[in-house]
Write an enzyme that holds these catalytic residues in place. Structure first.
Site, short mmCIF file in Angstrom:
data_model
loop_
_atom_site.label_atom_id
_atom_site.label_comp_id
_atom_site.label_asym_id
_atom_site.label_seq_id
_atom_site.Cartn_x
_atom_site.Cartn_y
_atom_site.Cartn_z
N HIS A 150 -3.24 -6.02 2.45
CA HIS A 150 -2.86 -6.14 3.86
C HIS A 150 -3.39 -7.48 4.37
O HIS A 150 -4.21 -8.12 3.73
CB HIS A 150 -3.53 -5.04 4.69
CG HIS A 150 -3.16 -3.65 4.30
ND1 HIS A 150 -1.93 -3.10 4.57
CD2 HIS A 150 -3.89 -2.67 3.70
CE1 HIS A 150 -1.92 -1.84 4.15
NE2 HIS A 150 -3.08 -1.56 3.61
N CYS A 209 0.84 -1.21 0.00
CA CYS A 209 0.00 0.00 0.00
C CYS A 209 0.87 1.26 0.00
O CYS A 209 1.53 1.51 -1.00
CB CYS A 209 -0.99 -0.06 1.16
SG CYS A 209 -2.45 0.95 0.82
N1 GLN Z 1 -2.29 6.75 2.32
C1 GLN Z 1 -2.24 5.91 1.17
C2 GLN Z 1 -3.57 5.89 0.43
O1 GLN Z 1 -4.59 6.18 1.02
C3 GLN Z 1 -1.85 4.51 1.57
C4 GLN Z 1 -2.84 3.86 2.50
C5 GLN Z 1 -2.32 2.55 3.07
O2 GLN Z 1 -1.12 2.35 3.17
N2 GLN Z 1 -3.21 1.68 3.50
O3 GLN Z 1 -3.61 5.58 -0.73
#
Ligand code: GLN
Length: 269
Positions: free
Chosen positions: A205, A97
């Site tokens: 995740h 992510c």
């Molecule tokens: N902040 C980033 C987004 O919203 C990554 C989010 C995350 O790592 N879950 O795209």
């Protein structure tokens, strides 16, 4: 049976868990360390917090986080250069992510201002215009996905996603999988993740390597590969991990996200 890799040792670094620890992705380092040590490989697992030099490692795991900490992490990693040098020298890099986004050319903050990434993957991320992608994510590896061995394609990848970024995969990288439930990269082509060489990025995740142990073994095989090629790791008893996958897939089916139900019944998604 002789145990390939048993006379090796690996250093596994979880990168900046103090910044990119929001989603429990630090568990990826733990999964890799356990699966290596169960096979007799010597392992050092390092929690590499920000504000100090990043250690040299064989595998780097970068997790997800909010926009601000992602930007702070990218700036620090770019400034010190250890990760890029290690990747150039063949280290394995897993980015999840925010950790995936910062491996690319650029990624956005909350106002969609662009910030420089590490240029380790040919991907670019922008702020999505639609709803934030939140929920179960299931994706089936494409023929261009990496394989543990020629006859061992990765099984469907499962986990959850929570991001607003939309990632486009350029020609120097390849998508990992085709989404059957959820959003993934979000660029309209239905792809999820990207990889190139030994750099692997994903929106999954879970932690992703706890939910997808075959992916953990793929990354370990890369890290343990020798001049003779990738090491084929001895299988482990994954009864508990497979039970977790079954339980999560049943939950996806119960949630009525029917595309995945159709796919698992062998129909076209
Ligand atoms: N902040 C980033 C987004 O919203 C990554 C989010 C995350 O790592 N879950 O795209």
């Amino acid at each position: 049976m002789s145990n390939p890799g048993a006379d090796s040792s690996l250093t596994i670094a979880v990168v900046y868990p103090d910044l990119l620890g929001t989603y429990g992705d630090g568990g990826n380092g733990l999964v890799l360390a356990r699966r290596a040590s169960w096979r007799g490989v010597g392992v050092r697992l390092v929690q590499a917090n920000s504000g100090r030099p990043l250690p040299t490692a064989d595998i780097y795991c970068i997790g997800g986080g909010e926009d601000g900490p992602g930007i702070t992490a990218a700036k620090a990693l770019r400034a010190e250069g250890t990760l890029q040098r290690a990747a150039d020298n063949g280290a394995v890099v897993l980015g999840v992510c925010a950790g995936f986004q910062l491996l690319g050319h650029s990624f956005p903050d909350s106002a969609d201002r662009s910030h420089a990434g590490l240029e380790l993957l040919d991907v670019t991320t922008h702020k999505g215009t639609g709803r934030r992608a939140v929920g179960d994510l299931v994706a089936v590896p494409t023929p261009s996905a990496p394989r543990r061995a020629a006859d061992q394609p990765l099984p469907p990848l499962i986990g959850f996603e929570n991001h607003s970024g939309v990632t486009t995969v350029g020609p120097e990288a390849r998508p990992v999988a085709q989404v059957v439930t959820g959003v993934g990269n979000g660029g309209g082509d239905g792809t999820e993740g990207a990889w190139s060489g030994r750099v692997f990025g994903t929106y999954l995740h879970g932690p992703v390597l706890a939910r997808n142990t075959s992916l953990a073994d793929l990354l370990l095989g890369w890290a343990l590969s020798t001049s003779d090629g990738p090491v084929a790791l001895e299988p482990l008893d994954d009864t508990d991990e497979l039970a977790l996958r079954g339980e999560r897939m049943a939950a996806v089916e119960r949630s009525g996200r029917s595309r995945v139900v159709r796919w698992f019944r062998g129909l076209r998604p």
